[in-house]
Design an enzyme around this catalytic site. Sequence first.
Site, PDB file in Angstrom:
ATOM      1  N   PRO A   1       0.828  -1.218   0.000  1.00 55.33           N
ATOM      2  CA  PRO A   1       0.000   0.000   0.000  1.00 55.33           C
ATOM      3  C   PRO A   1       0.860   1.265   0.000  1.00 55.33           C
ATOM      4  O   PRO A   1       1.845   1.353   0.729  1.00 55.33           O
ATOM      5  CB  PRO A   1      -0.791  -0.117   1.307  1.00 55.33           C
ATOM      6  CG  PRO A   1      -0.787  -1.576   1.631  1.00 55.33           C
ATOM      7  CD  PRO A   1       0.532  -2.086   1.143  1.00 55.33           C
TER       8      PRO A   1
ATOM      9  N   GLN B   1      -6.059  -2.161   1.905  1.00 53.53           N
ATOM     10  CA  GLN B   1      -5.656  -1.997   3.297  1.00 53.53           C
ATOM     11  C   GLN B   1      -6.654  -1.068   3.976  1.00 53.53           C
ATOM     12  O   GLN B   1      -6.781   0.099   3.593  1.00 53.53           O
ATOM     13  CB  GLN B   1      -4.249  -1.406   3.382  1.00 53.53           C
ATOM     14  CG  GLN B   1      -3.728  -1.277   4.809  1.00 53.53           C
ATOM     15  CD  GLN B   1      -2.375  -0.589   4.863  1.00 53.53           C
ATOM     16  OE1 GLN B   1      -2.289   0.619   4.675  1.00 53.53           O
ATOM     17  NE2 GLN B   1      -1.323  -1.360   5.108  1.00 53.53           N
TER      18      GLN B   1
ATOM     19  N   TYR C   1      -0.466   4.202  13.340  1.00 50.25           N
ATOM     20  CA  TYR C   1      -1.876   4.529  13.191  1.00 50.25           C
ATOM     21  C   TYR C   1      -2.693   3.832  14.285  1.00 50.25           C
ATOM     22  O   TYR C   1      -2.133   3.176  15.159  1.00 50.25           O
ATOM     23  CB  TYR C   1      -2.332   4.218  11.765  1.00 50.25           C
ATOM     24  CG  TYR C   1      -1.575   5.053  10.753  1.00 50.25           C
ATOM     25  CD1 TYR C   1      -1.584   6.449  10.834  1.00 50.25           C
ATOM     26  CD2 TYR C   1      -0.799   4.463   9.764  1.00 50.25           C
ATOM     27  CE1 TYR C   1      -0.862   7.233   9.953  1.00 50.25           C
ATOM     28  CE2 TYR C   1      -0.069   5.241   8.867  1.00 50.25           C
ATOM     29  CZ  TYR C   1      -0.102   6.619   8.972  1.00 50.25           C
ATOM     30  OH  TYR C   1       0.625   7.392   8.104  1.00 50.25           O
TER      31      TYR C   1
ATOM     32  N   ARG D   1       7.971   2.026  -2.482  1.00 56.69           N
ATOM     33  CA  ARG D   1       8.699   3.097  -3.172  1.00 56.69           C
ATOM     34  C   ARG D   1       9.427   2.578  -4.414  1.00 56.69           C
ATOM     35  O   ARG D   1       9.521   3.278  -5.423  1.00 56.69           O
ATOM     36  CB  ARG D   1       9.700   3.755  -2.213  1.00 56.69           C
ATOM     37  CG  ARG D   1       9.040   4.565  -1.104  1.00 56.69           C
ATOM     38  CD  ARG D   1      10.084   5.097  -0.130  1.00 56.69           C
ATOM     39  NE  ARG D   1       9.504   5.954   0.881  1.00 56.69           N
ATOM     40  CZ  ARG D   1       8.990   5.527   2.031  1.00 56.69           C
ATOM     41  NH1 ARG D   1       8.967   4.221   2.298  1.00 56.69           N
ATOM     42  NH2 ARG D   1       8.482   6.372   2.910  1.00 56.69           N
TER      43      ARG D   1
END
Length: 370
Positions: free
Chosen positions: A23, A100, A182, A324
């Site tokens: 993600p 996700q 998170y 990335r």
Amino acid sequence: MSLLFSPYAIGPLTLPNRIVIAPMCQYSADNGDASDWHMIHLGHMALSGAGLLILEATAVEDIGRISPGDLGLWSDANEAALGKVLKAIRKYSSMPIGIQLAHAGRKGSSHAPWEGGQLILASEGGWTPVAPSALPHLPHEAPPLALDDAGLQRVVKAFVDSAVRAHRLGLNLIELHAAHGYLLHQFLSPLSNTRTDAYGGSLENRLRFPLEVFDAVRAALPEGFPLGVRISGTDWVEGGWDIEQSVAFGQALKARGCSFVHLTSGGVSPLQKIPLEPNYQVPLADRMRKEVGLPTMAVGLITEAEQAEAILQDGQADMVALARGMLFDPRWPWHAAAKLNSQVEAPKQYWRSQPRGLSKLFGDITIGQR
């Protein structure tokens, strides 16, 4: 034979190879709705030849967004917008697609990274974030609102409702985000969870809310539907969450029918000291795979085909995820297949791109020319 390009099954879902697109937040949605950017970006990734594409962290409620531009799946409008994108992608790609599901917790109401990433005050158009405890992520920030019982129940329902929407959209897999600082990670880590009720203190208590979310989502989905969890294996802060606690979490998830774990690290504290180097997170996946036995994804500065192959050959993970690296090189799986003398799926419109000497890269195909 290359393990990277061998099939792998997550329950009833068989991936054509073990390359996972992890993600990657795009901060380009409109009130949670997928935009034209998502059509371009995800369409691009779906033609890459990877074995699985997992959509970016997708908020389960509006105040669960990291930024105002986060993708969401809390409303009918969100579902319709994402459905439009998925319909277009599936017309041209057979790649399995997961999502996700996430809640930002105290890291919510933030500017996009290219706008500085700092907290947006409610008076400036932001909102008051929620968290396990009234502890801000950064010392100078206003504290979040500690979730009460009603708030906890609301968040569980939000995860369930979003999971039902994801399944209705025909997505192949769901990953719950319990990493990167998170909300679910905030409950796990003693650095962000100082509650004195049944959800704080001991490891058993800190696991309780993330496990309640997992149980509720698992119960709402068909039996066998792939449901996994992304975990920060360590906070990289002394006295914080670590790999030993992650293994205990993994064992509890396995007992509940978890399909896979995706090992990353950090994100809950600005005091983290991350030793950035190739494969720096792979030992976390290795521990989880060996001590828990769940299908495991490794991620983190994995950039070379030979590097990814070695991780699998050494038994450190079952799948290798890139984020990335895929942004930088969206054809990474093609190039990896060429290096490892393997094959990869590609759209027929691109078959003529095969370099001379690699005529079997895309399989046994015939290309006419006039």
